[in-house]
Every structure is written in structure tokens, then in C-alpha cells.
Write a protein that holds these residues in place. Structure first.
Motif, PDB file in Angstrom:
ATOM      1  N   PHE A 246     -57.296 -10.797   7.667  1.00  0.00           N
ATOM      2  CA  PHE A 246     -56.564 -11.316   6.808  1.00  0.00           C
ATOM      3  C   PHE A 246     -55.352 -12.486   6.910  1.00  0.00           C
ATOM      4  O   PHE A 246     -54.867 -12.008   7.871  1.00  0.00           O
ATOM      5  CB  PHE A 246     -56.116 -10.468   5.392  1.00  0.00           C
ATOM      6  N   THR A 247     -55.521 -13.450   6.244  1.00  0.00           N
ATOM      7  CA  THR A 247     -54.437 -14.309   6.428  1.00  0.00           C
ATOM      8  C   THR A 247     -53.074 -13.994   5.923  1.00  0.00           C
ATOM      9  O   THR A 247     -53.108 -13.078   5.311  1.00  0.00           O
ATOM     10  CB  THR A 247     -54.791 -15.714   5.956  1.00  0.00           C
ATOM     11  N   LEU A 248     -52.072 -14.615   6.269  1.00  0.00           N
ATOM     12  CA  LEU A 248     -50.784 -14.075   5.628  1.00  0.00           C
ATOM     13  C   LEU A 248     -50.622 -14.498   4.069  1.00  0.00           C
ATOM     14  O   LEU A 248     -50.197 -13.658   3.402  1.00  0.00           O
ATOM     15  CB  LEU A 248     -49.537 -14.698   6.243  1.00  0.00           C
ATOM     16  N   GLN A 249     -51.411 -15.571   3.744  1.00  0.00           N
ATOM     17  CA  GLN A 249     -51.491 -15.695   2.476  1.00  0.00           C
ATOM     18  C   GLN A 249     -52.226 -14.700   1.613  1.00  0.00           C
ATOM     19  O   GLN A 249     -51.747 -14.021   0.426  1.00  0.00           O
ATOM     20  CB  GLN A 249     -52.072 -17.135   1.948  1.00  0.00           C
ATOM     21  N   GLU A 250     -53.492 -14.269   1.969  1.00  0.00           N
ATOM     22  CA  GLU A 250     -54.157 -13.134   1.578  1.00  0.00           C
ATOM     23  C   GLU A 250     -53.405 -11.695   1.606  1.00  0.00           C
ATOM     24  O   GLU A 250     -53.424 -11.096   0.524  1.00  0.00           O
ATOM     25  CB  GLU A 250     -55.367 -12.991   2.300  1.00  0.00           C
ATOM     26  N   ILE A 251     -52.710 -11.616   2.631  1.00  0.00           N
ATOM     27  CA  ILE A 251     -51.884 -10.303   2.688  1.00  0.00           C
ATOM     28  C   ILE A 251     -50.932 -10.252   1.706  1.00  0.00           C
ATOM     29  O   ILE A 251     -50.575  -9.210   0.949  1.00  0.00           O
ATOM     30  CB  ILE A 251     -51.314 -10.104   4.098  1.00  0.00           C
ATOM     31  N   SER A 252     -50.295 -11.502   1.409  1.00  0.00           N
ATOM     32  CA  SER A 252     -49.242 -11.646   0.548  1.00  0.00           C
ATOM     33  C   SER A 252     -49.740 -11.263  -0.924  1.00  0.00           C
ATOM     34  O   SER A 252     -49.152 -10.436  -1.993  1.00  0.00           O
ATOM     35  CB  SER A 252     -48.710 -12.925   0.497  1.00  0.00           C
ATOM     36  N   TYR A 253     -50.908 -11.552  -1.096  1.00  0.00           N
ATOM     37  CA  TYR A 253     -51.961 -11.497  -2.491  1.00  0.00           C
ATOM     38  C   TYR A 253     -52.031  -9.865  -2.674  1.00  0.00           C
ATOM     39  O   TYR A 253     -51.908  -9.549  -3.767  1.00  0.00           O
ATOM     40  CB  TYR A 253     -53.047 -12.408  -2.676  1.00  0.00           C
ATOM     41  N   LEU A 254     -52.597  -9.329  -1.445  1.00  0.00           N
ATOM     42  CA  LEU A 254     -53.166  -7.979  -1.559  1.00  0.00           C
ATOM     43  C   LEU A 254     -51.837  -7.184  -1.791  1.00  0.00           C
ATOM     44  O   LEU A 254     -52.103  -6.114  -2.436  1.00  0.00           O
ATOM     45  CB  LEU A 254     -53.796  -7.664  -0.419  1.00  0.00           C
ATOM     46  N   THR A 255     -50.779  -7.197  -1.381  1.00  0.00           N
ATOM     47  CA  THR A 255     -49.571  -6.177  -1.544  1.00  0.00           C
ATOM     48  C   THR A 255     -48.634  -6.792  -2.406  1.00  0.00           C
ATOM     49  O   THR A 255     -47.810  -5.984  -2.536  1.00  0.00           O
ATOM     50  CB  THR A 255     -48.852  -6.167   0.033  1.00  0.00           C
ATOM     51  N   ASP A 256     -48.850  -7.700  -3.200  1.00  0.00           N
ATOM     52  CA  ASP A 256     -47.825  -8.014  -4.178  1.00  0.00           C
ATOM     53  C   ASP A 256     -46.312  -8.250  -3.576  1.00  0.00           C
ATOM     54  O   ASP A 256     -45.503  -7.968  -4.165  1.00  0.00           O
ATOM     55  CB  ASP A 256     -47.902  -7.376  -5.417  1.00  0.00           C
ATOM     56  N   ILE A 257     -46.470  -8.786  -2.480  1.00  0.00           N
ATOM     57  CA  ILE A 257     -45.188  -9.365  -1.635  1.00  0.00           C
ATOM     58  C   ILE A 257     -45.295 -10.852  -1.290  1.00  0.00           C
ATOM     59  O   ILE A 257     -46.022 -11.301  -1.460  1.00  0.00           O
ATOM     60  CB  ILE A 257     -44.723  -8.442  -0.724  1.00  0.00           C
ATOM     61  N   THR A 258     -43.798 -11.504  -1.195  1.00  0.00           N
ATOM     62  CA  THR A 258     -43.917 -12.783  -0.980  1.00  0.00           C
ATOM     63  C   THR A 258     -44.513 -13.052   0.431  1.00  0.00           C
ATOM     64  O   THR A 258     -44.478 -12.311   1.175  1.00  0.00           O
ATOM     65  CB  THR A 258     -42.497 -13.514  -1.380  1.00  0.00           C
ATOM     66  N   TYR A 259     -44.895 -14.121   0.459  1.00  0.00           N
ATOM     67  CA  TYR A 259     -45.123 -14.782   1.955  1.00  0.00           C
ATOM     68  C   TYR A 259     -44.204 -14.739   3.016  1.00  0.00           C
ATOM     69  O   TYR A 259     -44.617 -14.150   4.003  1.00  0.00           O
ATOM     70  CB  TYR A 259     -45.816 -16.125   1.887  1.00  0.00           C
ATOM     71  N   GLU A 260     -43.079 -15.081   2.453  1.00  0.00           N
ATOM     72  CA  GLU A 260     -41.860 -14.840   3.477  1.00  0.00           C
ATOM     73  C   GLU A 260     -41.684 -13.375   3.905  1.00  0.00           C
ATOM     74  O   GLU A 260     -41.009 -13.200   5.131  1.00  0.00           O
ATOM     75  CB  GLU A 260     -40.755 -15.671   3.020  1.00  0.00           C
ATOM     76  N   THR A 261     -41.751 -12.525   2.987  1.00  0.00           N
ATOM     77  CA  THR A 261     -41.531 -11.289   3.286  1.00  0.00           C
ATOM     78  C   THR A 261     -42.636 -10.471   4.117  1.00  0.00           C
ATOM     79  O   THR A 261     -42.391  -9.708   5.168  1.00  0.00           O
ATOM     80  CB  THR A 261     -41.392 -10.274   1.942  1.00  0.00           C
ATOM     81  N   VAL A 262     -43.884 -10.993   3.985  1.00  0.00           N
ATOM     82  CA  VAL A 262     -44.952 -10.685   5.107  1.00  0.00           C
ATOM     83  C   VAL A 262     -44.546 -11.156   6.463  1.00  0.00           C
ATOM     84  O   VAL A 262     -44.675 -10.272   7.396  1.00  0.00           O
ATOM     85  CB  VAL A 262     -46.404 -11.210   4.702  1.00  0.00           C
ATOM     86  N   LYS A 263     -44.073 -12.319   6.284  1.00  0.00           N
ATOM     87  CA  LYS A 263     -43.735 -12.735   7.757  1.00  0.00           C
ATOM     88  C   LYS A 263     -42.488 -12.067   8.413  1.00  0.00           C
ATOM     89  O   LYS A 263     -42.436 -11.698   9.641  1.00  0.00           O
ATOM     90  CB  LYS A 263     -43.260 -14.422   7.762  1.00  0.00           C
ATOM     91  N   PHE A 264     -41.640 -11.537   7.542  1.00  0.00           N
ATOM     92  CA  PHE A 264     -40.577 -10.771   8.002  1.00  0.00           C
ATOM     93  C   PHE A 264     -40.598  -9.291   8.491  1.00  0.00           C
ATOM     94  O   PHE A 264     -40.423  -9.079   9.619  1.00  0.00           O
ATOM     95  CB  PHE A 264     -39.431 -10.708   6.538  1.00  0.00           C
ATOM     96  N   HIS A 265     -41.672  -8.915   7.870  1.00  0.00           N
ATOM     97  CA  HIS A 265     -42.226  -7.468   8.232  1.00  0.00           C
ATOM     98  C   HIS A 265     -42.799  -7.325   9.536  1.00  0.00           C
ATOM     99  O   HIS A 265     -42.751  -6.803  10.392  1.00  0.00           O
ATOM    100  CB  HIS A 265     -42.824  -6.936   7.212  1.00  0.00           C
ATOM    101  N   LEU A 266     -43.929  -8.604   9.598  1.00  0.00           N
ATOM    102  CA  LEU A 266     -44.522  -8.609  10.738  1.00  0.00           C
ATOM    103  C   LEU A 266     -43.735  -9.166  12.037  1.00  0.00           C
ATOM    104  O   LEU A 266     -44.071  -8.582  13.119  1.00  0.00           O
ATOM    105  CB  LEU A 266     -45.698  -9.749  10.583  1.00  0.00           C
TER     106      LEU A 266
END
Length: 292
Positions: A246-266
Motif C-alpha cells: 500500500f502507498t502512504l496515501q492508501e495507508i492513511s485512508y485505511l487507518t483514518d490517520i493523516t498522511y503526515e502521521t503515517v510518515k511520522f510513525h514509519l
């Protein structure tokens, strides 16, 4: 050549089209898996010519529709056609609950992103809460609502819009699909009961379904015990989704958290596992997940 842009303009009218071809494409996959290509004429009986060749024998809104139209996600067809699909599917296999459950697992295995938006979430409650979002993507003829959610059960109420008919077969398929989702994700002893099912060809139809399950073990299902020593549960979830492609955008959609938060956790996960790139992070995640 089918002018899909013109068709989509017509399909934007809610009174015309209500069901996405993502569903009919999945049904076609199911029938081919069960019966081979010979099952397709049965599935499309009364919808398309028996030879399923391109023709203008079927038209919607005055425009020709052919077989490829129904097996390419992204288009829409009407509620009456949907019910014809259900009747045809019943002639192939009467157990629509089993059809729904099998179709759900096929969607997961084939990584149909429209379905996976519902299915990849790790908690049963989150899966059920995502039903309305998925319904908006795949069908406009019903509105599901969560009536009650407990640790091991969920009570759903489904309202079929006025003039949008349904059948017992569509109810069974729907609950089977959700049971298949939960079962694939590792929830144990998944079962469902129809509490109320009122069908009316003029007024709104209503259905109430109770889902029950046993708690699943997330680490056991995805074999991630080794990583839990290093990563938080949220970091593990996001890296797992990243490893599935999954792309970061798709992960953001799936987990209901922001794109920037996804990048932060990764980024935190990379630091904890001493990885310079996401590719290296995924490689180490897979290796450790499999006990390497």
C-alpha cells in the motif's frame, strides 16, 4: 468502443444507477473459480447475450453495454440488474451466505483495493464501522448503520432506499461477505443471524443483522511477535500495510490517520529497526515476522 465518460455522466443520477461494477466483476471471478468460463452465461442470463460477445443487445440510458463493462470496476449499473445477478447466482449455488464469504476472501487474496479498504483493518469493530464508507463506493441502494457494538458482537441495521428493492438472497450475500471478512482476518467462530428482514417493492426495506465472533489474536494472525519488542502496535500495523504494497496515501485512508502521521510513525519504525529506507524497513519486517 464504449463511451464510458458519457455513461458515467448518466450514472451520476442516483435514480438511474446504484451498484458498482466492482461487485459484478467479483461475482464473475467467483463463478469462473467455481464452474469455469461455462458459468458466465448463467451468471449473465437475462442481462447479456448468451455468447457474451460485444453487442448492443443490452443498453442503459440508450447506450450499448457489453460484457467487458460488467467486469471492469469503476462503472455502475441499476438495482434491477443487481437483483437479476443475485437470482442467477442462486441458480448456480443456492447458499448465498457461502457465496458472500468466499467472495470476500477472494477479494482479499486478489487485493481488490475497493474491498480492501474494508478488510485490512485489524479490529472487528473498525471493520463494521467502515461498512457505510464501503457501501458508498460499491452500492448506493442501501444505508447500513451500527446499532450496537460490543467486544464480540455487532448489531447492524440496513435501510434499503425507497424504490431500491432487495431479496433474501442479497441479505444472505451481504452477511456472508462480512462473515468472510472477519474469518479471513482471524476472528474465530464468526456467525450471523438475521433478526429482521422486511422487503417492500414500494416503501423502504429494512434488515437487521447480528454478528458475533470470538476475539482474534492479532500477533498470531500476522506472525509479528518478534517485532513487538521493537515497534509499537501502531507502528507494526503501518509497517505491515507498507509491506503489503500500500502507498502512504492508501495507508492513511485505511487507518483514518493523516498522511503526515503515517510518515511520522514509519520514520520512528525505521529508527527503531536501524533502517535507512522504507524498502529496508519492509525487508527487515518480513524477515523478522517470519522468524528469520
Amino acid at each position: 468502443m464504449l463511451d464510458t465518460s458519457a455513461l458515467n455522466q448518466d450514472f451520476a443520477l442516483a435514480s438511474n444507477q446504484h451498484v458498482s461494477t466492482a461487485k459484478s466483476a467479483l461475482w464473475a471471478d467467483y463463478v469462473v473459480d467455481v464452474m469455469g468460463p461455462k458459468g458466465l452465461p448463467i451468471l449473465f442470463k437475462g442481462i447479456l447475450p448468451a455468447d457474451l460477445s460485444d453487442s448492443d443487445s443490452l443498453s442503459l440510458n440508450g447506450k450499448p453495454i457489453s460484457y467487458p463493462y460488467f467486469v471492469q470496476p469503476g462503472q455502475w449499473f441499476n438495482n434491477d440488474t443487481c437483483l437479476t445477478f443475485y437470482r442467477n447466482m442462486q441458480s448456480i449455488t443456492p447458499n448465498m451466505v457461502d457465496v458472500g464469504a468466499t467472495a470476500a476472501q477472494m477479494a482479499l487474496k486478489k487485493r481488490n483495493i475497493m474491498e480492501l479498504r474494508l478488510l485490512t483493518l485489524p479490529k472487528a469493530a473498525l471493520i463494521l464501522r467502515s461498512i457505510a464508507r464501503i457501501n458508498a463506493k460499491l452500492a448506493r441502494n442501501k444505508t447500513p448503520r451500527i446499532m450496537d457494538l460490543k467486544k464480540n458482537s455487532g448489531h447492524l441495521a440496513i435501510t434499503y432506499h425507497e424504490g431500491m428493492y432487495h431479496t433474501a438472497a442479497s441479505t444472505d450475500y451481504y452477511r456472508g461477505f462480512l462473515c468472510g471478512c472477519l474469518d479471513f482476518l482471524g476472528f474465530r467462530d464468526v456467525r450471523s443471524t438475521v433478526l429482521f428482514d422486511h422487503m417492500d417493492n414500494v416503501k423502504q426495506g429494512e434488515t437487521e443483522i447480528l454478528f458475533e465472533w470470538e476475539e482474534k489474536s492479532f500477533p498470531e494472525k500476522f506472525k509479528i511477535r518478534a517485532l513487538e519488542k521493537h515497534l509499537s502496535r501502531r507502528e507494526t500495523e503501518l509497517v505491515r500495510l507498507l509491506s503489503e504494497g500500500f502507498t502512504l496515501q492508501e495507508i492513511s485512508y485505511l487507518t483514518d490517520i493523516t498522511y503526515e502521521t503515517v510518515k511520522f510513525h514509519l520514520a520512528n519504525a525505521r529508527k527503531k529497526l536501524n533502517c535507512r529506507t522504507r524498502e529496508e524497513l519492509v525487508a527487515k519486517f518480513i524477515t523478522q515476522s517470519l522468524g528469520g
